[in-house]
Design an enzyme around this catalytic site. Structure first.
Site, PDB file in Angstrom:
ATOM      1  N   LEU A  92       3.158  11.372   5.300  1.00  0.00           N
ATOM      2  CA  LEU A  92       4.347  10.658   4.806  1.00  0.00           C
ATOM      3  C   LEU A  92       3.965   9.564   3.827  1.00  0.00           C
ATOM      4  O   LEU A  92       4.727   9.186   2.959  1.00  0.00           O
ATOM      5  CB  LEU A  92       5.098  10.032   5.983  1.00  0.00           C
ATOM      6  CG  LEU A  92       5.783  10.999   6.936  1.00  0.00           C
ATOM      7  CD1 LEU A  92       6.285  10.249   8.166  1.00  0.00           C
ATOM      8  CD2 LEU A  92       6.942  11.701   6.260  1.00  0.00           C
ATOM      9  N   GLY A  93       2.760   9.060   4.018  1.00  0.00           N
ATOM     10  CA  GLY A  93       2.346   7.973   3.148  1.00  0.00           C
ATOM     11  C   GLY A  93       1.108   7.343   3.723  1.00  0.00           C
ATOM     12  O   GLY A  93       0.597   7.782   4.746  1.00  0.00           O
ATOM     13  N   GLY A  98      -4.384   2.993   7.368  1.00  0.00           N
ATOM     14  CA  GLY A  98      -4.081   4.263   7.996  1.00  0.00           C
ATOM     15  C   GLY A  98      -3.254   5.187   7.140  1.00  0.00           C
ATOM     16  O   GLY A  98      -2.654   4.781   6.149  1.00  0.00           O
ATOM     17  N   VAL A 100      -0.081   7.798   7.416  1.00  0.00           N
ATOM     18  CA  VAL A 100       1.040   8.082   8.306  1.00  0.00           C
ATOM     19  C   VAL A 100       1.466   9.544   8.122  1.00  0.00           C
ATOM     20  O   VAL A 100       1.684   9.996   7.002  1.00  0.00           O
ATOM     21  CB  VAL A 100       2.232   7.148   8.010  1.00  0.00           C
ATOM     22  CG1 VAL A 100       3.373   7.446   8.974  1.00  0.00           C
ATOM     23  CG2 VAL A 100       1.816   5.698   8.126  1.00  0.00           C
ATOM     24  N   LYS A 117       0.567   7.222  12.858  1.00  0.00           N
ATOM     25  CA  LYS A 117      -0.339   6.505  11.955  1.00  0.00           C
ATOM     26  C   LYS A 117      -1.749   6.643  12.496  1.00  0.00           C
ATOM     27  O   LYS A 117      -2.041   6.262  13.629  1.00  0.00           O
ATOM     28  CB  LYS A 117       0.061   5.029  11.881  1.00  0.00           C
ATOM     29  CG  LYS A 117      -0.716   4.248  10.830  1.00  0.00           C
ATOM     30  CD  LYS A 117      -0.013   2.926  10.551  1.00  0.00           C
ATOM     31  CE  LYS A 117      -0.701   2.153   9.439  1.00  0.00           C
ATOM     32  NZ  LYS A 117       0.086   0.965   9.059  1.00  0.00           N
ATOM     33  N   ASP A 210       5.247  -9.385   5.501  1.00  0.00           N
ATOM     34  CA  ASP A 210       5.221  -8.472   4.360  1.00  0.00           C
ATOM     35  C   ASP A 210       6.573  -7.786   4.208  1.00  0.00           C
ATOM     36  O   ASP A 210       6.649  -6.593   3.931  1.00  0.00           O
ATOM     37  CB  ASP A 210       4.093  -7.448   4.539  1.00  0.00           C
ATOM     38  CG  ASP A 210       3.748  -6.732   3.236  1.00  0.00           C
ATOM     39  OD1 ASP A 210       4.085  -7.265   2.159  1.00  0.00           O
ATOM     40  OD2 ASP A 210       3.162  -5.640   3.294  1.00  0.00           O
TER      41      ASP A 210
END
Lengths: 973, 183
Positions: A92-93, A98, A100, A117, A210
Site C-alpha cells: 500500500l505504501g 516499514g 505497509v 506494516k 506529524d
C-alpha cells in the site's frame, strides 16, 4: 584468446543447448560426449548439476544476505508472501521504517482486509527497532473510532517485526473534501472529528507530531481516520524520542510547527498547530505560509519570524479554477472570503501562533471552537483579543491603509500638500499591490521550493555523505547554489530569488568572493526577468552592493548601493526593509568617506523603517541601532551613540539573553566610547565582559576575540599596565593578521602606540607605518589612514626624525583637508601633532597658532577638567615661552597654572608625567624671568614626574635645563 | 556532473584514466545514496540505488540516452565494489582492525552472521573467475546482482532480447554455483 576462454565458449554452448532439453535426452547427449571429449562432458555435467542446485544467495537478493547493505528491495517487485498468520496481498505504501501491505488472514479467522506494516530489511538496528515497537505500543493504547486501530502484531518468520492495523480504504482529507465538493461547514465538521481524535490521543498522553492531510484518511462512509503514528511521542517519556535532532530529519518541514524546526520543546500545542494548518488547507487549498529557507538554520530563522496569511485573504486570491477544484462550480470567491474573514481567520490564526502558549491549549479546545463556529456561537479565540495576530497584521499594512485614506482626503481637499501626499500614497498603494503579487507568485512556487529544501536537507545530513567529514556551512551553501542551477533550470524567477538569499547568507558566512559572484548572477538574472529598474532587481542590486563592500571594493559598492536606493525610492519602495539595509551599508561607507551627517541621516532612517516594520522590540531593530550608534560614535556624538548602543543592548538581552554574542559586540562599542571619554574603569568592565562572552561562545581565534583583545590591550596601555597590554596585543595581532582588514590595521596602530608608551619611538614609527599601509589597503584614502599617518608623525617627532616627520605631516594635513574637511576631532588632532612637531623643531612661531587651534579644539570636545585640555595648555605655553617675548609670558603663565591646577586635582597616575611636563614649562618660565630658585624647584619636580618612558624626550629636556640651572639631576630610575 | 558524459565517452573509447575517474565519481555518488538508503531515507526508496543515481545524473544532463548501457555496467561494478568493501571492512573491524567505514556504521553491523559474509566474498571470487573467461557474462551478473536490475531492464539498456539474457543468466548462475561448491 586464451585456451580457457575458448574452452569456456565450447562448454557454454553445450550447456545452453542441453539445459533446454528433457533429462532423458540430455543424458543421451552427455553419454555420447563422454566418448569424444570426456573432460568436456564432465565440465558440462557439473554445470548442469549446479543449475539444478538451489542457492539462496544466488537466487535471493544479495541485500538480504548482507545486513546493512542497501538492498534493491522494492515493494512493487517484492513477491507477496506472508507474515505470521497474514497473507500479504499488495503493498500500500511505505514509510521510513516499514512497508505497509494490504493483507488478509490466511486461516480466514478474521474477515476484514487489514494493513500490515512490516519493518524493512536492513532497518533492524536497535534504534529503529525501538521506534517501530514504540509505534506499535502507542497504537495499542489508542482506541478511538477516528484513529486507525491496532489489530495484531508479532514477529515474522524472517525475524522482522510487524503489526496489523485496520485497513482504511479512502482518500486524504483534503482530497476527499475537494472530490466531494464539501462546503465550508462540512469541512469544519470533518476536521472537528479529527481534532476529537487528536484530543483523545492527547488524553492518552500521545502527541502525533506529524499530522498532515496524507495522514488523515477519509473512508467511503465519510469517516476520518488518523494514522501513521510513526514519529509520535509519549508525553511522559523523555530522552531519545524528544531529541529534536532526529525530529528534524523525519518530520515534514512544510507542516512542522516552529518549535519543531527550532528544536524547542514539543507538546500538544504542536499538534494544534498542525490542525490549524490542515484547517487552512482544507478551506482554501493552500498553506497560509511558506518556508523558503534552504538550510536548517535559515528555516529556523524563518520559523522564528513567521507571519502567516489570513485564510480569507488566501480565499480572495484563489483563481476561478482553483476555487472550482475545491468547492465545485457554484462557488463564489468573495462569498468564501467573507465567510472566512472574522472568526474563522481568528481560529486559524490562534492555532498558528508562533508561541505554543498562545495557541489553543489543547486539540479539544480547538475542536470546541470549530463547533462554536458551526453553531454560530461566539468563539473562544475572541476572548483572547484584541487579536494579537491581527494587530500585527494591521501594523504591517498600516501604510497601505493610511495611503488609501490620504488618497480620499486629497480628492476632497485639493490642496497642494494633499496632492503631494497623494502621490506618495499612490506609490505606497502600488507597492502594496506589488508585494501582494509577489506573495502570490511565491505561494505558487512553494512546492518547488519545498523539493529543493528537501534535497538540501538530504545533502546536508552529514551521515549521508560519503566522506567522513561533515561539510562546512560555506561548502553547503556553495553546493546549494550549484544545485539551484541544475534543479531549478526551468524556473528563473525562483532561481534568482534563491540565488539572492543564498548570496546574502554567503556574505554573512564571510565567503565574500563567492557572495559577490552569486549576487552578481542573481542581479543579472533578476534584471532580465523584471527589468533593471524593478523593485526586485533593485533589492538584489543592494545585496550585490553589500557583497562588493564585503570584498573591499568600497567605491564600486557605494555606486551600486546608491543606484539601488535611488531605484527603490523611485519605485516607492524606499521604506522597505531591504532599502533600510542598503542605507545602513551606505551609512558605513559615508562614514569611511567622512560624510558624517549623511551617514547619520541614512542610519536613522534605517532604524525608523525597521521599527515601523517589525516593532520597536524586534531583534532586527538592534542591528540598525548598532549601525546608528556607530555612525554617531564616529561623528563624536557620544551621548547619542551611547543611548543607541544601550537601547540595542537591551533589545538583544531581552530577546536572546545577557550572554548572547551580540551583546559582546555592543559592549565593545560602549567600551570604546567610555574609553574615549577616559572612563577607563567603566570601559574595562565592558571589554572584559565582552571578552568573557566571546571566549565562551566563539572559537579561540575568532576575529571578534581578536578585536576585543585589541581594545582591551589599548586600554591596559592607557591604564599603564604595559605588560598586560603587550600580551593582549600579541594575541590580538596573531588573530587579526590572518585576514588583513581595517581591524588588523587598527591593531597595528595601537601596537605602535604601545611602543611609544614604552619609549621605543623608532619601533612605534615602524608599527604605525605598517598600520598606515594596512589601512590604505583596507580603506583606501580614508580618515583612518591619515590619522595613522599623523600618529607616525608624532612618533617620528619623538625620535627626532624631523625631515620625515615634516614631509609626512604635510601629506597628512593635505589628505585630511581633502577627505574630511570639517571634522573637529581630526582637525584638532592634526593641529596638535603638527604643532608639537614645530615645537620640537624649535619653530615656535609656527607652533603657536597650531597649538592654539588644538587647545580650542580639545576645549570644544572635552570636559573642562579633561587632561587633554591641560596638556594642550602646556604645549601652547611651551610655544609661547619659546618665542621669548615678554608680551606672551603672562598668557603662558596662566595656561601653565591652570594646567597644573587641573592635573593636580585629577591626582591619578596617568596625569603625573603630564604634570611633570607642566612643571618643566614653569621652570622655563621662571628661568626666563630670572627666578632661578623657583626654576630649580620646578625642574626637580618635573624630573621626578617624567620617569615614564613615553616622556623620555621631555625628561632629557628637563635634565638639560637642570644642569644649566645647577640643580641636581639625580640618579635615573 | 556534466563531465560524466565526457568520461563515459572516453572510457568507452578505451581511455583508462577516464575510466578510473568515472569509477571514482560514481563510486562516491552511489556510496552516498547507499548510506542514505541504509538509514531508511524515504526519498531513496522508490527505485534501486543505481536507478536513483542514474535519474539524478540524467536529470543533471550528465548522461545521454546512449550512455545508459555503459552507465549501468559501470554502476553495477561499483555496487559490487561497495558491497565487497563493506563486507571486508566490517570483517576487519571485527578483527579489531582500524578501518574507517564511517558512513555505513550502524548497529546492524554487529548483527550480521560471519558465515554469510564469507559467502559474499566467495561469490565475489567466483565472479572474478568468471570475468577472466567471460567478462560480458560477469557484467550481467553484476548488473543483476549488485545494481538490482531486472533482466528486462538489462535487455533494454543492452539492446538485447530478454530470452537470450535469460539463457546467459542461467549459464552464469550455473558457473557461479559450481565454483562456490567446488572450493
Amino acid at each position: 584468446m586464451s585456451t580457457a576462454t575458448e574452452r569456456w565458449a565450447e562448454v557454454a554452448a553445450l550447456f545452453d543447448e542441453l539445459a533446454e532439453l528433457e533429462h532423458a535426452v540430455r543424458a543421451q547427449r552427455l553419454a555420447a560426449l563422454d566418448e569424444s571429449d570426456p573432460a568436456l562432458a564432465a565440465e558440462v555435467r557439473a554445470l548442469l548439476a549446479a543449475d539444478d542446485t538451489p542457492n539462496p544467495l544466488l537466487d535471493g537478493e544479495l541485500a538480504g544476505v548482507v545486513v546493512g547493505i542497501p538492498g534493491v528491495e522494492s515493494p512493487a517487485s517484492a513477491p507477496a508472501g506472508k507474515t505470521g498468520p497474514w497473507r500479504l496481498l499488495r503493498p500500500l505504501g511505505e514509510g521510513g521504517m516499514g512497508v505497509v501491505w494490504l493483507a488478509e488472514r490466511i486461516d480466514g479467522a478474521y474477515e476484514q482486509q487489514v494493513a500490515v506494516k512490516v519493518l524493512k530489511r536492513g532497518m533492524d538496528t536497535q534504534a529503529i527497532l525501538r521506534r517501530f515497537l514504540q509505534e506499535r505500543r502507542i497504537l495499542a493504547r489508542l482506541n478511538h473510532p477516528n484513529i486507525v486501530r491496532l489489530v495484531d502484531g508479532g514477529m515474522g518468520e524472517d525475524e522482522r517485526p510487524y503489526y496489523v492495523m485496520d485497513y482504511v480504504d479512502g482518500q486524504s482529507i483534503t482530497r476527499h473534501a475537494a472530490d466531494h465538493h464539501l462546503d465550508v461547514s462540512a469541512r469544519m465538521r470533518l476536521l472537528a472529528r479529527v481534532a476529537d481524535a487528536v484530543a483523545y490521543a492527547h488524553a492518552q498522553l500521545v502527541i502525533h507530531r506529524d499530522l498532515k492531510p496524507s495522514n488523515v484518511l477519509v473512508d467511503h462512509q465519510g469517516e476520518p481516520r488518523v494514522l501513521d503514528f510513526g514519529i509520535a511521542k509519549l508525553i511522559e517519556e523523555s530522552g531519545e524520542q524528544t531529541q529534536t535532532g532526529t525530529g528534524l530529519r523525519v518530520m515534514s518541514p512544510a507542516y512542522a510547527a516552529p518549535e519543531q524546526i527550532l528544536g524547542e520543546p514539543i507538546g500538544t500545542a504542536t499538534d494544534v498547530y498542525a490542525l490549524g494548518l490542515m484547517l487552512c488547507e482544507l478551506l482554501v487549498g493552500q498553506l497560509p505560509r511558506q518556508r523558503r529557507g534552504s538550510t536548517p538554520a535559515q528555516l529556523a530563522l524563518e520559523a522564528s519570524q513567521e507571519v502567516t496569511d489570513r485564510a480569507s485573504t488566501l480565499a480572495a486570491r484563489l483563481t476561478g479554477a482553483q476555487l472550482q477544484a475545491l468547492y465545485g462550480e457554484t462557488a463564489d470567491p468573495r462569498q468564501l472570503s467573507r465567510m472566512l474573514s472574522g472568526d474563522l481567520d481568528l481560529i486559524v490564526a490562534t492555532a498558528l501562533q508562533r508561541e505554543p502558549a498562545r495557541r489553543y491549549a489543547t486539540a479539544a479546545a480547538f475542536a470546541d471552537d470549530l463547533r462554536r463556529w458551526l453553531d454560530g456561537r461566539p468563539i473562544a479565540a475572541r476572548a483572547d483579543s484584541p487579536g494579537y495576530r491581527l494587530k500585527k497584521f494591521m501594523r504591517r499594512h498600516r501604510l497601505g491603509v493610511a495611503a488609501s485614506v490620504i488618497v480620499a482626503f486629497s480628492l476632497i481637499g485639493g490642496l497642494g500638500v494633499a496632492l503631494w501626499q497623494a502621490q506618495l500614497a499612490r506609490a505606497e498603494a502600488q507597492r502594496a499591490d506589488l508585494e501582494r503579487g509577489k506573495a502570490e507568485r511565491q505561494l505558487a512556487r512553494s512546492e518547488r521550493v519545498k523539493d529543493f529544501i528537501l534535497t538540501l536537507f538530504r545533502e546536508q545530513d552529514p551521515i549521508s555523505r560519503a566522506s567522513a567529514t561533515a561539510r562546512t556551512p560555506v561548502a553547503l551553501i556553495r553546493d546549494g547554489i550549484a544545485q539551484i542551477d541544475s534543479s531549478l533550470a526551468g524556473e528563473p524567477e525562483l532561481r534568482a530569488q534563491l540565488l539572492k538569499d543564498l548570496g546574502e547568507i554567503q556574505i554573512s558566512l564571510d565567503d565574500r568572493e563567492a557572495a559577490r559572484a552569486t549576487l552578481k548572477r542573481a542581479w543579472e538574472l533578476q534584471s532580465s526577468l523584471s527589468g533593471a529598474d524593478s523593485i526586485a532587481t533593485a533589492e538584489v542590486l543592494a545585496a550585490y552592493g553589500d557583497a562588493v563592500y564585503a570584498v573591499g571594493d568600497v567605491p564600486a559598492s557605494a555606486a551600486l548601493l546608491r543606484d539601488a536606493l535611488t531605484k527603490l525610492r523611485q519605485a516607492g519602495a524606499g521604506n522597505l526593509p531591504r532599502a533600510a539595509l542598503a542605507e545602513s551599508s551606505l551609512a558605513n561607507i559615508e562614514l569611511v568617506e567622512g560624510s558624517n551627517a549623511e551617514a547619520e541621516k541614512l542610519a536613522r532612517h534605517g532604524v525608523e523603517v525597521f521599527r515601523e516594520t517589525y516593532g520597536a522590540e524586534d531583534i532586527r531593530v538592534a542591528s540598525r541601532l548598532g549601525v546608528l550608534g556607530k555612525v554617531q560614535q564616529e561623528a563624536g556624538n557620544y551621548p547619542d551613540a551611547l543611548a543607541s548602543y544601550r537601547e540595542a543592548l537591551a533589545i538583544v538581552a531581552r530577546n536572546n539573553g545577557e550572554d548572547h554574542v551580540r551583546t559582546a559586540m555592543l559592549r565593545t562599542n560602549v567600551g570604546d566610547i567610555l574609553r574615549v571619554q577616559h572612563k577607563y574603569d567603566e570601559a574595562r568592565v565592558e571589554y572584559e565582559t565582552a571578552l568573557r562572552i566571546e571566549r565562551a561562545q566563539l572559537p579561540d581565534d575568532h576575529l571578534f576575540v581578536g578585536g576585543t583583545l585589541l581594545r582591551l590591550g589599548d586600554l591596559q596601555r592607557r591604564m599603564g599596565n604595559l605588560e598586560a597590554a603587550e600580551a593582549s596585543f600579541a594575541e590580538s595581532i596573531a588573530i587579526l593578521g590572518k585576514t588583513p582588514s581595517g581591524q588588523y590595521a587598527q591593531a597595528l596602530q595601537t601596537y605602535g602606540t604601545l611602543a611609544r608608551a614604552q619609549g621605543r619611538f623608532e619601533l612605534a614609527a615602524q608599527r604605525y607605518r605598517k598600520s598606515f599601509e594596512a589601512f590604505q589597503a583596507a580603506t583606501g584614502d580614508s580618515v583612518y589612514t591619515w590619522i595613522t599617518a599623523l600618529l607616525e608623525v608624532s612618533a617620528l617627532t619623538a625620535a627626532e626624525r624631523f625631515v620625515e616627520a615634516d614631509r609626512l605631516g604635510a601629506d597628512a594635513l593635505a589628505a585630511l583637508a581633502r577627505v574630511s574637511p570639517d571634522d573637529r576631532y581630526n582637525n584638532t588632532f592634526a593641529a596638535s601633532v603638527v604643532g608639537s612637531l614645530r615645537l620640537a623643531e624649535s619653530r615656535f612661531d609656527d607652533a603657536t597658532p597650531l597649538l592654539r587651534r588644538a587647545l580650542e579644539g580639545v576645549q570644544a570636545i572635552y570636559d573642562k577638567d579633561h587632561a587633554e585640555i591641560a596638556q594642550a595648555r602646556v604645549a601652547l605655553a611651551a610655544a609661547l615661552l619659546g618665542q621669548q617675548e615678554s608680551a606672551l609670558r603672562g598668557e603662558a603663565a596662566a595656561l601653565i597654572e591652570t594646567a597644573i591646577e587641573t592635573l593636580t586635582r585629577a591626582g591619578d597616575a596617568g596625569s603625573e608625567p603630564m604634570l611633570g611636563a607642566a612643571y618643566l614649562e614653569r621652570s622655563r618660565f621662571h628661568e626666563q624671568g630670572g627666578n632661578l630658585d623657583a626654576a630649580r624647584a620646578d625642574v626637580v619636580a618635573a624630573m621626578a614626574r617624567l620617569r615614564t618612558p613615553e616622556y623620555a624626550p621631555k625628561l632629557r629636556q628637563a635634565e638639560a635645563l637642570a644642569r644649566k640651572l645647577g640643580a641636581p639631576v639625580g640618579g635615573r630610575a | 556532473m556534466a563531465e560524466i558524459t565526457e568520461l563515459i565517452g572516453k572510457a568507452r573509447g578505451g581511455d583508462r584514466q577516464a575510466s578510473e575517474r568515472l569509477f571514482a565519481t560514481l563510486y562516491d555518488e552511489l556510496r552516498r545514496l547507499a548510506a542514505g538508503q541504509l538509514r531508511g531515507d524515504p526519498g531513496m526508496r522508490a527505485t534501486s540505488l543505481v536507478h536513483e543515481a542514474y535519474l539524478k545524473l540524467a536529470h543533471h544532463g550528465a548522461l545521454e540516452v546512449n550512455d545508459r548501457g555503459h552507465y549501468f555496467a559501470v554502476a553495477a561494478r561499483i555496487m559490487r565494489q561497495i558491497v565487497i568493501d563493506h563486507v571486508r571492512s566490517r570483517a576487519a573491524l571485527r578483527r579489531g582492525g582500524n578501518v574507517q567505514i564511517a558512513p555505513l556504521t550502524t548497529t546492524a553491523l554487529q548483527a550480521v552472521a560471519q558465515d554469510r559474509d564469507e559467502e559474499v566474498l566467495a561469490l565475489d571470487a567466483a565472479l572474478g573467475s568468471l570475468a577472466e573467461i567471460d567478462p560480458q557474462l560477469a557484467g550481467l551478473v553484476e548488473m543483476r546482482f549488485y545494481a538490482g536490475l531486472e533482466l528486462g531492464e538489462i535487455a533494454e539498456v543492452q539492446e538485447r532480447s530478454e530470452r537470450s539474457l535469460k539463457r546467459d543468466w542461467r549459464r552464469a548462475r550455473a558457473f557461479l554455483q559450481r565454483h562456490l561448491t567446488a572450493e
